[in-house]
Design a protein around this motif. Structure first.
Motif, PDB file in Angstrom:
ATOM      1  N   VAL A  95       2.239   1.998  -3.383  1.00 29.76           N
ATOM      2  CA  VAL A  95       1.262   2.545  -4.335  1.00 29.76           C
ATOM      3  C   VAL A  95       1.167   4.067  -4.171  1.00 29.76           C
ATOM      4  O   VAL A  95       0.982   4.794  -5.139  1.00 29.76           O
ATOM      5  N   VAL A  96       1.330   4.534  -2.941  1.00 26.20           N
ATOM      6  CA  VAL A  96       1.276   5.979  -2.685  1.00 26.20           C
ATOM      7  C   VAL A  96       2.593   6.644  -3.089  1.00 26.20           C
ATOM      8  O   VAL A  96       2.613   7.634  -3.822  1.00 26.20           O
ATOM      9  N   ALA A 128       0.839  -1.207   0.000  1.00 30.30           N
ATOM     10  CA  ALA A 128       0.000   0.000   0.000  1.00 30.30           C
ATOM     11  C   ALA A 128       0.871   1.253   0.000  1.00 30.30           C
ATOM     12  O   ALA A 128       0.601   2.218  -0.725  1.00 30.30           O
ATOM     13  N   LEU A 174      10.365   8.232  -3.576  1.00 30.52           N
ATOM     14  CA  LEU A 174      10.813   8.777  -4.871  1.00 30.52           C
ATOM     15  C   LEU A 174       9.907   9.894  -5.382  1.00 30.52           C
ATOM     16  O   LEU A 174      10.223  10.541  -6.381  1.00 30.52           O
ATOM     17  N   GLY A 175       8.733  10.056  -4.741  1.00 24.89           N
ATOM     18  CA  GLY A 175       7.761  10.989  -5.298  1.00 24.89           C
ATOM     19  C   GLY A 175       7.017  10.376  -6.473  1.00 24.89           C
ATOM     20  O   GLY A 175       6.454  11.077  -7.306  1.00 24.89           O
ATOM     21  N   LEU A 176       7.032   9.069  -6.542  1.00 25.80           N
ATOM     22  CA  LEU A 176       6.358   8.330  -7.618  1.00 25.80           C
ATOM     23  C   LEU A 176       5.617   7.144  -7.018  1.00 25.80           C
ATOM     24  O   LEU A 176       6.114   6.516  -6.078  1.00 25.80           O
ATOM     25  N   SER A 177       4.456   6.845  -7.581  1.00 20.27           N
ATOM     26  CA  SER A 177       3.776   5.605  -7.213  1.00 20.27           C
ATOM     27  C   SER A 177       4.471   4.439  -7.893  1.00 20.27           C
ATOM     28  O   SER A 177       4.950   4.574  -9.030  1.00 20.27           O
ATOM     29  N   LEU A 185       2.971   2.201  -9.218  1.00 20.90           N
ATOM     30  CA  LEU A 185       2.137   1.886 -10.391  1.00 20.90           C
ATOM     31  C   LEU A 185       2.571   2.636 -11.644  1.00 20.90           C
ATOM     32  O   LEU A 185       2.219   2.260 -12.751  1.00 20.90           O
ATOM     33  N   GLU A 186       3.324   3.721 -11.474  1.00 18.00           N
ATOM     34  CA  GLU A 186       3.739   4.494 -12.648  1.00 18.00           C
ATOM     35  C   GLU A 186       5.214   4.276 -12.981  1.00 18.00           C
ATOM     36  O   GLU A 186       5.755   4.926 -13.880  1.00 18.00           O
ATOM     37  N   ILE A 187       5.852   3.368 -12.264  1.00 20.79           N
ATOM     38  CA  ILE A 187       7.285   3.165 -12.493  1.00 20.79           C
ATOM     39  C   ILE A 187       7.514   2.241 -13.678  1.00 20.79           C
ATOM     40  O   ILE A 187       6.928   1.168 -13.767  1.00 20.79           O
ATOM     41  N   SER A 188       8.367   2.667 -14.575  1.00 21.41           N
ATOM     42  CA  SER A 188       8.663   1.867 -15.763  1.00 21.41           C
ATOM     43  C   SER A 188       9.437   0.616 -15.384  1.00 21.41           C
ATOM     44  O   SER A 188      10.266   0.617 -14.472  1.00 21.41           O
ATOM     45  N   HIS A 189       9.167  -0.447 -16.137  1.00 20.05           N
ATOM     46  CA  HIS A 189       9.917  -1.696 -15.939  1.00 20.05           C
ATOM     47  C   HIS A 189      11.335  -1.580 -16.473  1.00 20.05           C
ATOM     48  O   HIS A 189      12.117  -2.508 -16.316  1.00 20.05           O
ATOM     49  N   TRP A 194      14.948   0.927 -10.531  1.00 19.50           N
ATOM     50  CA  TRP A 194      14.037   0.636  -9.409  1.00 19.50           C
ATOM     51  C   TRP A 194      13.350  -0.709  -9.606  1.00 19.50           C
ATOM     52  O   TRP A 194      13.235  -1.502  -8.694  1.00 19.50           O
TER      53      TRP A 194
END
Lengths: 355, 355
Positions: B25-26, B22, B31-34, B36-40, B44
């Motif tokens: 996800v926030v 959880a 990193l200031g990033l969810s 869910l938006e992190i590229s594969h 990271w």
């Protein structure tokens, strides 16, 4: 530091989606259960998956000729599943080759039947969308990629053809109003405009199925998933929930509003690319993508410095695709215009510093 | 009300996994990033997927002959991918039929080559694990299901055979110490002991590949994913992160401790089933599953009342598989003994009320 994510995918989603998704992981709807432990055979998940399917059908104006599936394996799997299910061994499928992903789709289709690449801009570095082509009379379907993330082109007008259109819309689905009935089959990896990585949206006109003779493994047969309402086996519960949340957000915004916002964001960045002498756009003007703006430094020696400048400003994911170099600003639905303005400000500041 | 989840899958995960997932996800790692938006394609995500692969290799004591993949499509897809990749058209694969999922695996394999069902307990309602069989000399691989969620049986001893063993371990992987080198190929849907629904673990001895002549679509070819370190296309980022977290938890517990806990939980419930006259166990004693305990009410008329009693006590997911009826208590690694004790208390209270 809050970062602004211009990544091509997985990509930025609406902040409300992060918030609701995180809450669901802790306790879904106050049930005393995490969404992660909820069975797909519960009424709780029924509401999610059928809610998501309904939103897609509604926003695409589908009728009962169509079905909406949430599958897995990404668009890359659909490159094979489409011909596996639709292309008879002696049939011919036509493909428009507008980039890296179209080309991959062509390669897979060749395993199943005859493939005719009716148009390609490969020799021109995929800088434009080819518009003149003939399908011939024996075309089972025409496959096209509506938006090309790598080169940054977009098909702003659907070609008028007799054959059913199969469209890879992974990177511009729900970026503007659309009529799903214009298509025979649509597929889209979720991780740009639909939701979180891990599920693939497939919309299919059902009468296209059942026309091939080959045996299709159960999980690769669209009819399996249609028959079982996308619940044949355990689906990716959490990614589908993220789609449900994202699609709710899209519907609340409205596709007209989303289209206007996407146009405004694209105008903002392309105007700066064209104005600022340090940068040059990559693609033909008429075919510029509203989702992925590609550009290079007019002086290639500046690229690494500019990339570093971007990172320092919190703008990430702007490095061009590894096959292309340069820069790519991806601006999917959830990117707001303020984010694009930050990028434009960085470009202008970079110009001032070097000016 | 806090519920206790005895569901067969998607199933309960460790509370620490919900919390960490959880938070990610926030904001992933501040990193200031969810997540869910992190590229594969970021460092990271590299840390996540290669971390998860490494934990599997470590806990299975694998060597370089093996590779570890996180794919999609569930075990149901592996039913087809295994013979697609391993079974030559004129080859023969042997299958032990111990339940619903083995049977589905058999059906898919028949699309690709010869299939010999060397043993089956189907006629006895899958109440036991058949142990006597002959493979013959032409066996490409022996497929078996180590734990059967529907009937509630488990293979407590691996058969000693010459052929490579292909094991569907979806429901008991990492429930006890294991040596992955005993197997040619292992697959497991993540949503029980590995992590969240949406990814499928595949462990493969690489020398088994490349022996079939048929064309294999790129995404269905294990070699694609081996070559690209499980990063050929966009993987299900969040489900894989949940696996990484869950595998860290498993390693921190230790497989010996986990096995002892699973034994204690199974003893607790089976002792009550055997002691309490209202209930009767379904399977042969020797083959009882430590993961899924199946039982019926000795008087079938009591089943709906007992199910209601369970729900009122917050014990959910105990209804038997739709093909079986009765009850099923699934007690994967993340279920603690206190949870099973609540269930036993409900059974005893039910006995007192009706006594």
């Amino acid at each position: 530091m809050k970062r602004i994510n211009f990544c091509a995918g997985p990509a930025i989603l609406p902040p409300s989606v992060y918030k609701q998704a995180a809450e669901a992981v802790v306790d879904y709807k106050g049930l005393g259960l995490s969404l992660l432990e909820i069975s797909h055979r519960t009424d709780w998940f029924d509401e999610i998956i059928h809610g998501a399917r309904g939103l897609v059908a509604d926003m695409m104006q589908l009728n009962d000729d169509y079905d909406v599936l949430f599958l897995t394996g990404g668009a890359s799997s659909q490159f094979a599943l489409v011909p596996f299910n639709l292309l008879p061994t002696n049939g011919t499928a036509c493909y428009i080759d507008t980039g890296r992903w179209s080309d991959k789709a062509v390669k897979e289709a060749k395993l199943f039947g005859n493939v005719k690449v009716v148009a390609s801009s490969a020799k021109e570095g995929y800088k434009h969308i080819p518009k003149n082509f003939e399908l011939g009379t024996d075309c089972t379907y025409l496959h096209l990629t509506t938006n090309n993330t790598v080169s940054g082109t977009q098909m702003h007008q659907l070609p008028e053809v007799q054959a059913p259109i199969v469209a890879d819309m992974s990177s511009d689905i729900f970026s503007k109003p659309m009529d799903g009935k214009d298509y025979g089959l649509i597929y889209a990896g979720a991780q740009k405009n639909v939701g979180a990585a891990g599920t693939t949206l497939v919309v299919i006109r059902k009468d296209l199925l059942g026309k091939v003779q080959r045996a299709i493994p159960t999980m690769l047969d669209y009819r399996t998933h249609i028959k079982h309402l996308s619940l044949f086996n355990t689906p990716p519960v959490f990614p589908i929930y993220c789609c449900y949340l994202t699609l709710q957000w899209v519907q609340a915004q409205g596709l007209e509003t989303i289209a206007a916002n996407n146009k405004a964001k694209a105008d903002l960045i392309y105007n700066e690319i064209d104005r600022n002498g340090l940068f040059t756009g990559y693609t033909a003007l008429a075919d510029r993508s509203l989702m992925n703006a590609t550009f290079v430094c007019t002086n290639p020696d500046l690229e690494s410095t500019f990339l570093q400048t971007l990172e320092e400003a919190g703008c990430i994911g702007l490095k061009g695709h590894r096959s292309m170099g340069g820069f790519r600003a991806s601006m999917y639905n959830a990117m707001d215009i303020a984010g694009v303005q930050v990028l434009v400000d960085v470009m202008q500041e970079f110009e001032r510093k070097l000016g």
